[in-house]
Design a protein around this motif. Sequence first.
Motif, short mmCIF file in Angstrom:
data_model
loop_
_atom_site.label_atom_id
_atom_site.label_comp_id
_atom_site.label_asym_id
_atom_site.label_seq_id
_atom_site.Cartn_x
_atom_site.Cartn_y
_atom_site.Cartn_z
N ARG A 1 -2.02 6.40 -5.58
CA ARG A 1 -2.76 6.51 -4.32
C ARG A 1 -1.85 6.39 -3.12
O ARG A 1 -1.87 5.43 -2.37
CB ARG A 1 -3.88 5.47 -4.29
CG ARG A 1 -5.06 5.93 -5.15
CD ARG A 1 -6.09 4.88 -5.33
NE ARG A 1 -6.58 4.40 -4.06
CZ ARG A 1 -7.33 3.32 -3.94
NH1 ARG A 1 -7.63 2.61 -4.99
NH2 ARG A 1 -7.75 2.94 -2.77
N TYR B 1 -5.28 8.59 -0.74
CA TYR B 1 -5.26 7.14 -0.56
C TYR B 1 -6.63 6.52 -0.79
O TYR B 1 -6.77 5.42 -1.30
CB TYR B 1 -4.77 6.83 0.85
CG TYR B 1 -4.63 5.38 1.20
CD1 TYR B 1 -3.62 4.61 0.61
CD2 TYR B 1 -5.48 4.77 2.11
CE1 TYR B 1 -3.47 3.28 0.94
CE2 TYR B 1 -5.34 3.43 2.44
CZ TYR B 1 -4.34 2.69 1.85
OH TYR B 1 -4.19 1.37 2.17
N TYR B 2 -7.68 7.27 -0.40
CA TYR B 2 -9.03 6.71 -0.48
C TYR B 2 -9.83 7.21 -1.68
O TYR B 2 -10.95 6.79 -1.89
CB TYR B 2 -9.82 7.07 0.79
CG TYR B 2 -9.23 6.47 2.04
CD1 TYR B 2 -9.42 5.13 2.33
CD2 TYR B 2 -8.46 7.23 2.90
CE1 TYR B 2 -8.89 4.56 3.47
CE2 TYR B 2 -7.91 6.66 4.05
CZ TYR B 2 -8.13 5.33 4.32
OH TYR B 2 -7.59 4.78 5.44
N LEU C 1 -7.53 -0.38 7.08
CA LEU C 1 -6.56 0.57 6.52
C LEU C 1 -5.98 0.04 5.22
O LEU C 1 -5.82 0.78 4.25
CB LEU C 1 -5.45 0.84 7.54
CG LEU C 1 -4.45 1.89 7.08
CD1 LEU C 1 -5.10 3.27 7.06
CD2 LEU C 1 -3.24 1.92 7.97
N PHE C 2 -5.67 -1.27 5.20
CA PHE C 2 -5.11 -1.86 3.98
C PHE C 2 -6.18 -2.15 2.94
O PHE C 2 -5.88 -2.58 1.83
CB PHE C 2 -4.36 -3.16 4.30
CG PHE C 2 -3.16 -2.97 5.19
CD1 PHE C 2 -2.29 -1.91 4.97
CD2 PHE C 2 -2.90 -3.84 6.23
CE1 PHE C 2 -1.19 -1.74 5.78
CE2 PHE C 2 -1.79 -3.68 7.04
CZ PHE C 2 -0.93 -2.61 6.82
N ARG C 3 -7.43 -1.97 3.29
CA ARG C 3 -8.57 -2.22 2.42
C ARG C 3 -8.57 -3.67 1.92
O ARG C 3 -8.69 -3.94 0.74
CB ARG C 3 -8.58 -1.24 1.24
CG ARG C 3 -8.65 0.22 1.71
CD ARG C 3 -8.46 1.20 0.59
NE ARG C 3 -9.61 1.31 -0.28
CZ ARG C 3 -10.69 2.01 -0.02
NH1 ARG C 3 -10.79 2.67 1.11
NH2 ARG C 3 -11.68 2.07 -0.86
N ARG D 1 -8.75 -3.14 12.32
CA ARG D 1 -8.29 -1.78 12.02
C ARG D 1 -7.19 -1.80 10.96
O ARG D 1 -7.17 -0.98 10.05
CB ARG D 1 -7.78 -1.10 13.29
CG ARG D 1 -8.88 -0.49 14.12
CD ARG D 1 -8.36 0.07 15.42
NE ARG D 1 -7.49 1.23 15.24
CZ ARG D 1 -6.78 1.77 16.24
NH1 ARG D 1 -6.83 1.26 17.45
NH2 ARG D 1 -6.02 2.83 16.01
N ARG E 1 0.82 -1.21 0.00
CA ARG E 1 0.00 0.00 0.00
C ARG E 1 0.85 1.26 0.00
O ARG E 1 0.39 2.33 0.41
CB ARG E 1 -0.94 -0.01 1.20
CG ARG E 1 -2.15 -0.89 1.02
CD ARG E 1 -2.98 -0.48 -0.16
NE ARG E 1 -4.23 -1.24 -0.25
CZ ARG E 1 -4.97 -1.26 -1.34
NH1 ARG E 1 -4.60 -0.62 -2.42
NH2 ARG E 1 -6.08 -1.95 -1.35
N HIS F 1 -0.32 7.89 0.57
CA HIS F 1 -0.93 8.49 1.75
C HIS F 1 -0.62 9.97 1.78
O HIS F 1 0.28 10.42 2.48
CB HIS F 1 -0.40 7.83 3.02
CG HIS F 1 -1.44 6.98 3.65
ND1 HIS F 1 -2.44 7.49 4.41
CD2 HIS F 1 -1.65 5.65 3.59
CE1 HIS F 1 -3.23 6.51 4.81
NE2 HIS F 1 -2.77 5.38 4.32
#
Lengths: 141, 336
Positions: free
Chosen positions: B122, B112-113, A120-122, A116, A79, B124
């Motif tokens: 994407r 990111y989202y 965050l890492f989806r 959680r 990520r 942060h």
Amino acid sequence: MKIDDVPQDQIRTFKGYGTKAVYAVDAKGRYTKTATNGWEVEEVVLRDVLADFEVLAAQAKQRVLQGKSSPIEFFVYKRLMDIPALAQAMGIARWRVRRHLNPKVFRKLNDRMLQRYADLFRIQLAALKNFKENTTIDPDS
Amino acid sequence: MTQIPDFQHQHFAHCESGVMSALLMHQGVELSEPMVFGLSGTLCFAYLPFMKFGNMPLVSYRMFPGHIVKKFPKRLGMPYCLKTYRNQAQAMDELDAHVREGRLVGLQTSAYYTTYFPPEMRFHFNAHNIIIIGKDADDYLVSDPVFDHIERIKVADLKLARFAKGLSAPKGLAHYPLGPPAGLDLPRLIKLSIKKTVRMMLYAPLPWIGIKGILLLARRVAQLANKADERYTRLFLGNVVRMQEEIGTGGGGFRFMYASFLQEAFAATGWPVLQEASARMTEAGDQWRLFALACARVVKKNPDAAAPDHIANLLRQCGETERQIYTLLKSLNRSH
């Protein structure tokens, strides 16, 4: 930059995502807004840092499979984050994240904490808990 | 489906100045993106070696994110609402109310989202800016200034994007003008903003800001030659260029935008200094692009890639050109 010099290198990253706006000078010396589909320079530096993240993720995967690290380390690089960024994004202290990289500690984490991380890492909670050789992520999620 | 009427999406080079320009336009105030960028005094340079972002020092070619939204309405004398939230549900409810009432609202979000970005982009990065223009079932309609058409984002994702944690966390920031500015005294604003930019770039009492910052970065780049670590050199130069070209619109891009501002300012005032400075600023932008090109050659391990000393010299040239521009602009205060 003259309008004729605005790069149109059709870079891979923007394919299907449209163009970027830039300001450039027309033939009469006036500034105008115009569109570009990317410059190779930005593509080169982006691909370089992405390749670096890929290497880190691959190394992390080996360590996880050998039982030397926890799956968190793999997903964090997948990520495009590092440990300090992960701690900030999670809103917990860095030393706690580092501790969670220890497989022994990781196994004892409760589902709330794991959820959680998964959020965050989806990814699904199961993907974080059952790490396998073929574990990967959906880049669009 | 609810959508805000009479909104025309525009494509901008930079998210924050673009959002501000679009919000003003909706109030009937025509200020182009370069004008917003210039008048808010957003042009800057900062090299902050102690602030790490992905283990790389922070390099910025403009003021910190949020500068335009927080400072510019005040400078225009425009009533403006800025609101952050603790309660996430309340933030989303109020956003829905804004959309229903046809009010155009700018939001700070995390890249990111924002799922409509290319996945490779994407990161942060918490200081992206968008405008919400409508809601369709489970999606919001987004006017993202750096995209050329309207995008969609899921309600849940937007909520995450508004409340991402970390460096410069958005905390749900929503902002909108409460009315048009009292009156637009362009010559006064132009003079004031240029004065502020000149003062910061030439005389900031810190070694990391302005021309001093550019020269400091040049010294660091030259020192890379002594480092054996090829990966570090690559990532360091890549980081500088990424901050320049990709995040928002980067160094070259910001310089061109400022040149465009100076040109518009010349048209509004007729002060000849501005026209000359605009042409020179274009030159500075082109030099920044040469620097980026040289860095990319190193990153690509091109055989004819320049040595770090040479790249440092390119940086020093950028700094020198910019120093001359700001010295030129300084004369504005005496003559007008």
